[in-house]
Design an enzyme around this catalytic site. Structure first.
Site, short mmCIF file in Angstrom:
data_model
loop_
_atom_site.label_atom_id
_atom_site.label_comp_id
_atom_site.label_asym_id
_atom_site.label_seq_id
_atom_site.Cartn_x
_atom_site.Cartn_y
_atom_site.Cartn_z
N MET A 28 113.34 70.92 -0.47
CA MET A 28 114.25 70.54 0.62
C MET A 28 115.56 71.32 0.49
O MET A 28 116.57 70.96 1.11
CB MET A 28 114.50 69.04 0.60
CG MET A 28 113.21 68.25 0.84
SD MET A 28 113.47 66.60 1.47
CE MET A 28 114.37 65.84 0.15
N GLY A 29 115.55 72.36 -0.32
CA GLY A 29 116.72 73.22 -0.41
C GLY A 29 117.81 72.67 -1.31
O GLY A 29 117.61 71.73 -2.07
N HIS A 32 118.39 74.13 -7.36
CA HIS A 32 118.97 74.10 -8.70
C HIS A 32 117.91 74.61 -9.68
O HIS A 32 116.79 74.99 -9.26
CB HIS A 32 119.44 72.69 -9.05
CG HIS A 32 118.41 71.62 -8.80
ND1 HIS A 32 117.24 71.54 -9.54
CD2 HIS A 32 118.34 70.62 -7.89
CE1 HIS A 32 116.52 70.53 -9.12
NE2 HIS A 32 117.15 69.94 -8.09
N GLY A 34 115.90 73.16 -11.56
CA GLY A 34 114.60 72.46 -11.48
C GLY A 34 113.70 73.17 -10.48
O GLY A 34 112.54 73.50 -10.77
N HIS A 35 114.23 73.42 -9.28
CA HIS A 35 113.45 74.15 -8.26
C HIS A 35 113.08 75.54 -8.77
O HIS A 35 111.95 76.00 -8.60
CB HIS A 35 114.28 74.34 -6.99
CG HIS A 35 114.69 73.07 -6.30
ND1 HIS A 35 116.00 72.67 -6.21
CD2 HIS A 35 113.97 72.14 -5.63
CE1 HIS A 35 116.07 71.54 -5.53
NE2 HIS A 35 114.86 71.19 -5.17
N GLN A 59 110.25 61.78 5.84
CA GLN A 59 110.15 61.11 4.54
C GLN A 59 111.41 60.33 4.20
O GLN A 59 111.52 59.75 3.13
CB GLN A 59 109.79 62.10 3.43
CG GLN A 59 110.87 63.10 3.09
CD GLN A 59 110.34 64.18 2.16
OE1 GLN A 59 109.51 64.99 2.55
NE2 GLN A 59 110.80 64.19 0.93
N GLY A 145 107.35 69.19 -9.18
CA GLY A 145 108.05 68.81 -10.41
C GLY A 145 107.62 67.41 -10.85
O GLY A 145 107.46 66.51 -10.02
N GLN A 151 105.08 61.25 -6.51
CA GLN A 151 104.73 62.25 -5.49
C GLN A 151 103.56 63.12 -5.98
O GLN A 151 102.65 63.43 -5.21
CB GLN A 151 105.96 63.11 -5.21
CG GLN A 151 105.72 64.32 -4.33
CD GLN A 151 107.02 64.97 -3.92
OE1 GLN A 151 107.67 64.53 -2.99
NE2 GLN A 151 107.42 66.02 -4.62
#
Ligand code: AMP
Length: 285
Positions: A28-29, A32, A34-35, A59, A145, A151
């Site tokens: 979702m942009g 950081h 993590g992405h 969502q 992740g 999820q």
């Protein structure tokens, strides 16, 4: 790096070299580390890497932070260029949900507890948008992740049930140096909330340590997490869970593994975190 919001452009780019393996990283942009760890895994395992940036409205529940969700498209694109991503798909809402749109995917049991009990329509939105992205990009592998543990379980179920031809890769949680799991939402924390937010990791670590020392009674582990988080007056617990890592049913006693997970509000910012534990073998993420 090709940047487009157009589905037919993605398809034609994707099929220019039909034999190549593609990795897709949905986001979702407001990217950081993590992405970026997902993008790096995708880069190392595939010949081409696609990243989607889409703040998926379906969502979010009414009253949640859709309107205040942070964005910085320019910075995201620079970071992705630096990671050698090949294709960025950043569609408008009307491209993903044109007038007349009326289909949704609902994954039943594993969507109900935890996040689903606080956000009942959340996983319907997630499953539907991920199914659309799988159909648009047709990746060989898709990357998620462990930060969003439920999820990953919902998507695995959907991919298996609907026979999507795609491998799911789950990447470990990336944390700040004080343990806070990286999240686009962390930017919305005030200074004292940011400090208090380390209580999620402290609680999970404390429970996981007690578990390693032989405490397998789930209610005691839950109580320890609640106690640890409650030491922070700014923290308002949404849920604390010790659940079966596959079915997500709450456990009485841990025989095999367990998923420890927490959701906590700091003001209107809601943070989640988790740890997977197994007897003998204890993954901190
Ligand atoms: P989001 O943009 O929050 O929807 O996240 C996009 C993907 O990045 C999801 O698969 C997340 O689980 C993953 N992700 C978000 N934060 C982290 C993190 N701290 N470590 C690893 N993966 C993450």
């Amino acid at each position: 790096m090709m940047v487009t919001g157009d589905i037919s452009m993605v398809r034609s780019h994707r099929w220019l070299n039909p034999g190549l393996e593609w990795g897709l990283v949905p986001t979702m942009g407001y990217l950081h580390e993590g992405h970026l760890s997902l993008v790096r895994s995708a880069r190392s395992q595939n010949e081409r890497v696609a990243v989607s940036i889409f703040v998926n409205p379906t969502q979010f529940m009414p009253g949640e932070d859709l309107k205040t969700y942070p964005t910085n498209m320019q910075r995201d694109l620079e970071l992705l260029k630096h990671e050698n991503a090949d294709l960025i798909f950043m569609p408008e809402n009307a491209v993903m949900y044109p007038a007349g749109f009326q289909t949704a995917i609902s994954v039943d049991d594993v969507s109900q507890p935890l996040e689903g009990s606080s956000r009942p329509t959340h996983f319907r939105g997630v499953a539907t948008v991920v199914a659309k992205l799988l159909n648009i990009v047709e990746p060989t592998r898709i990357y998620f992740g462990q930060k969003d543990a439920q999820q990953t379980i919902v998507i695995k179920r959907m991919v298996e049930d609907l026979n999507f031809n795609c491998e799911i890769i789950i990447c470990p949680i990336v944390r700040e140096s004080d343990g806070l799991a990286m999240s686009s939402r962390n930017i919305r924390l005030f200074k004292d909330q940011r400090r208090a937010a380390t209580s999620l990791y402290k609680a999970l670590s404390a429970a996981s340590k007690l578990f390693r020392n032989g405490q397998y009674d789930a209610s005691i582990l839950r109580k320890l997490m609640i106690y640890t988080i409650s030491q922070e007056p700014l923290a308002k617990i949404d849920y604390v869970s010790v659940a079966d890592p596959l079915s997500l049913e709450e456990l009485v006693f841990i025989n095999d593994g367990a998923l420890f997970s927490v959701a906590v509000f700091f003001g209107d910012v809601r943070l989640i975190d988790n740890m997977l534990v197994r007897p003998q073998f204890n993954e901190s993420d």
